[in-house]
Structures are given as structure tokens and as C-alpha cells.
Scaffold this active site. Structure first.
Site, mmCIF file in Angstrom:
data_model
loop_
_atom_site.group_PDB
_atom_site.id
_atom_site.type_symbol
_atom_site.label_atom_id
_atom_site.label_comp_id
_atom_site.label_asym_id
_atom_site.label_seq_id
_atom_site.Cartn_x
_atom_site.Cartn_y
_atom_site.Cartn_z
ATOM 1 C CD GLN A 99 -2.491 1.397 2.436
ATOM 2 O OE1 GLN A 99 -2.066 2.018 3.098
ATOM 3 N NE2 GLN A 99 -4.197 1.210 2.366
ATOM 4 C CE1 TYR A 181 -2.838 9.514 6.940
ATOM 5 C CE2 TYR A 181 -3.955 7.328 6.173
ATOM 6 C CZ TYR A 181 -3.471 8.306 7.209
ATOM 7 O OH TYR A 181 -3.291 7.659 8.453
ATOM 8 N NE ARG A 228 -8.588 0.121 3.303
ATOM 9 C CZ ARG A 228 -8.333 0.199 4.622
ATOM 10 N NH1 ARG A 228 -7.846 1.073 5.239
ATOM 11 N NH2 ARG A 228 -9.072 -0.853 5.129
ATOM 12 N N GLY A 318 -9.268 -6.433 9.750
ATOM 13 C CA GLY A 318 -8.014 -5.641 10.304
ATOM 14 C C GLY A 318 -7.594 -6.297 11.667
ATOM 15 N NE ARG A 319 -8.814 -1.601 16.008
ATOM 16 C CZ ARG A 319 -9.111 -0.668 17.017
ATOM 17 N NH1 ARG A 319 -9.360 -1.069 18.307
ATOM 18 N NH2 ARG A 319 -8.586 0.838 16.968
#
Length: 368
Positions: A99, A181, A228, A318-319
Site C-alpha cells: 500500500q 491522506y 483504497r 483488520g484488528r
């Protein structure tokens, strides 16, 4: 369990994956000196059971290193270090994309190397604070607006970084166009007040993102390029604006025209952010004809439902991957997931809370 669609192979552009479970990109801040080390090799290799691993956000340039200890992919040392990671993951049977994350205005000068600077589409400071190893918590810095020439050189940094990623052995590249971002900073009228061809209308504000994607696709192949997106996301000071639906509908259509491998849509509502309306996910699905990856607080049951309905083709977790390095095996065999998640160590520098989580033991009790 193993008869579920989520455990079947899939094709993502040029990448053949063994299952439809994706490891989400997660910043972990272990790259001392912005270079991945042996801890990083171990971390990703432990999680090679995923059909596809998407790395933590990795900067295409010194200017993009807004956070402490995040990796880059712009130096020979970084390319060589990442090659150790991809070799190990491939040897363990995994597939992996890098990424590319340029943090833009999200950062602080104390986190940047000498000669680098905080930049954005416009000189608009983001709300909030940023951890720095030298000064601890600090307010976000005020970015310098990219000049016309710097917009072009920043685009080229992304393209060069994508080539570096392929040289480092990655199966593809994902542009981080989410979470506030640099690419999303161009998309939003709150952070982009430019009056040139990169500001103003929806089409102009989307121009930077689409030109970067097209440049990467030309350099490494559209079938190894993904992006993404986080429509309706508010991370990194991204307030909502009236043209959100129009922006992402336009993006989806143009991304389809470029023909990239996948779009990865993240919904942070499980962490307390506003929900991403189902309608915009459906719009992206309708306009983008290639692979769609869904992410955001998924359980196995909800993931399977969204795959069966056709809303998505793969689902990112994810987590659960942080404290369950063997997550795919646990899900396949109906085993409990670990409840031990050391959140205070998410962004620490060492091995604790990173590579020391055990594989399944019968004593663990929490299930997904």
C-alpha cells in the site's frame, strides 16, 4: 465452515489468491529509520494464511513520512528490506501487495527526514495531533501547498515507488486513497481550494488521484494496481461535503475505464465513525466491473453474506489479524478468536504486541 464462499480461491487482476480473506493495511510503526526489519518479516509471514496481504501504509517519498517509524519504498535499502518480507511471505504460500501511503498534510515536521517537508493540495492545516518520537504529541503541522511542478513530481514519486514495489517482489500495489491522506486531500473541497486544473469541480479534484492510478497502471500493469477508498469517512479531519456521492460515482467509473484490478472500500463505522451508506457501495459496485474488496468491522457471517449477495468479491479483516496470526485457520475450523488485544502496543517499536501473539489454544474463548 470450509464450504463457505470466503474460503474459495479467487482472481484479483493478475493475482491468484487461495481464499477471499484479505489482511487489511494497518500502520504498526515498527520500521525503525523507515526501513522494514526482521520483526516486519516475521509479522507478515505469520499471517500468510490470508488470501491477500495488504501492507501497512508505505511512503513513496520522504515528504510522505508523516508518522513515526512508518516504512518507505523510495530507497535501495527499503527495497532490499521489503524483498526479505515478500520472499518470506511467498515461501509461506501467501500473496502480498504494497500500500502506497503519502500522508500529505497529516504529519509533523519532527517525523520527516532532513530535506523533506509537509505538503498538501493547499496550505490548510488539519485538526488534531500527531505522535513524534522526539517531541511526543504535537499539533499537526501546516502543509505547504504543492506547486504545479511539485504536483507532477509527486505523481512521479508514486509511479517510481510502484516500480520499486515490483522490484521488491510484491504481487501488486494499492494506492491509499482513503483516510484523509494526500489523494483524499485532493478529493475534498475542505482540504483542496486550488484554482488550477486540480481544484474546483469534482472532475478537477479527482484528477490527481486518477492520474496517479493511470501512471501506476501503465508502469506495472493495471492488473496489479488497486486503490483504497473511504467515502463518507471522517478520518484525518475529512468533514462531509455535498458532492461525496458524485465524487465517488465519477471515480468508480473512471477507475473502471483505466481497468485496474480492484477497488477496496473501507467503512470505519465499527470504530465509531459515520457509516458508509449502502447506496454508495452499490454505486461503486455498479460502475466498477472488476474486483471489489470490502472492509470494516466484519464478522465471518456478515462477510459471507456480502460475498453471496455479490456486494463484494473479497473481505478484509483488520484488528482480528493483529492478535490472531492464524486467523484464517481459526475461521475455517470454527475455533475461538483470541480476546487478548494489546491496544497500547499497536504503535510501539518492539516485538511485544506485534509478533508475540500465539496461535490457537483451546483455552481461548471469544469467537467472531
Amino acid at each position: 465452515m470450509e464450504s463457505l464462499k470466503i474460503f474459495t480461491p479467487a482472481t484479483v487482476g493478475a493475482i491468484e489468491v487461495k481464499n477471499r480473506i484479505v489482511m487489511s493495511p494497518m500502520t504498526r510503526c515498527r520500521a525503525i529509520g523507515n526501513v522494514p526489519n526482521d520483526l516486519v518479516v516475521n509479522y507478515y509471514t505469520q499471517r500468510a494464511g490470508a488470501g491477500l496481504i495488504i501492507t501497512e501504509g508505505t511512503s513513496p517519498s520522504p515528504n510522505g513520512l508523516g508518522y513515526a517509524r512508518i516504512p518507505g519504498i523510495f530507497s535501495e535499502a527499503q527495497v532490499a528490506a521489503w524483498k526479505k518480507v515478500t520472499d518470506a511471505v511467498h515461501a509461506a504460500g501467501g500473496k502480498m501487495v504494497l500500500q502506497l501511503m503519502h500522508s500529505g498534510r497529516i504529519g509533523h515536521p519532527a517525523n520527516l527526514p532532513e530535506g523533506a517537508k509537509l505538503v498538501g493540495p493547499s496550505a490548510i492545516k488539519a485538526a488534531g495531533q500527531m505522535w513524534t518520537d522526539s517531541l511526543q504529541m504535537q499539533d499537526m503541522g501546516t502543509p505547504e501547498a504543492l506547486s504545479a511542478d511539485e504536483v507532477q513530481s509527486t505523481k512521479q514519486e508514486y509511479i517510481t515507488a510502484a516500480k520499486n514495489a515490483i522490484a521488491a517482489g510484491f504481487d501488486g500495489v494499492e494506492l491509499h486513497g482513503a483516510n484523509g491522506y494526500l489523494p483524499e486531500q485532493f478529493l475534498s473541497p475542505h482540504s483542496n481550494v486550488r484554482t488550477d486544473e486540480y481544484g474546483g469541480s469534482v472532475e478537477n479534484r479527482a484528477r490527481f488521484v486518477l492520474e496517479v492510478v493511470a501512471g501506476i497502471a501503465e508502469a506495472i500493469g493495471a492488473d496489479r494496481t488497486g486503490i483504497r477508498l473511504s467515502p463518507y469517512g471522517v478520518a484525518s479531519d475529512m468533514p462531509h461535503y455535498p458532492e461525496i456521492d458524485a465524487t465517488y460515482a465519477y471515480l468508480a467509473g473512471e477507475l473502471n475505464r483505466i481497468g485496474i484490478a480492484y477497488v477496496h472500500v473501507v467503512d470505519h463505522s465499527a470504530l465509531g465513525a459515520p457509516a458508509v451508506p449502502l447506496a454508495i457501495k452499490q454505486t461503486i459496485r455498479e460502475k466498477f466491473k472488476h474486483t471489489m474488496i470490502l472492509a470494516g468491522g466484519y464478522t465471518l457471517q456478515r462477510a459471507e453474506a456480502d460475498l453471496e449477495s455479490g456486494l463484494g468479491d473479497l473481505v478484509a479483516f483488520g484488528r482480528p489479524f493483529i492478535n490472531n496470526p492464524d486467523l484464517v485457520s481459526r475461521l475455517q475450523h470454527g475455533q475461538a478468536l483470541s480476546a487478548d488485544l494489546k491496544m497500547d502496543l499497536f504503535y510501539a517499536a518492539g516485538e511485544e504486541g506485534y509478533v508475540d501473539y500465539p496461535v490457537f489454544e483451546e483455552s481461548e474463548v471469544e469467537s467472531l
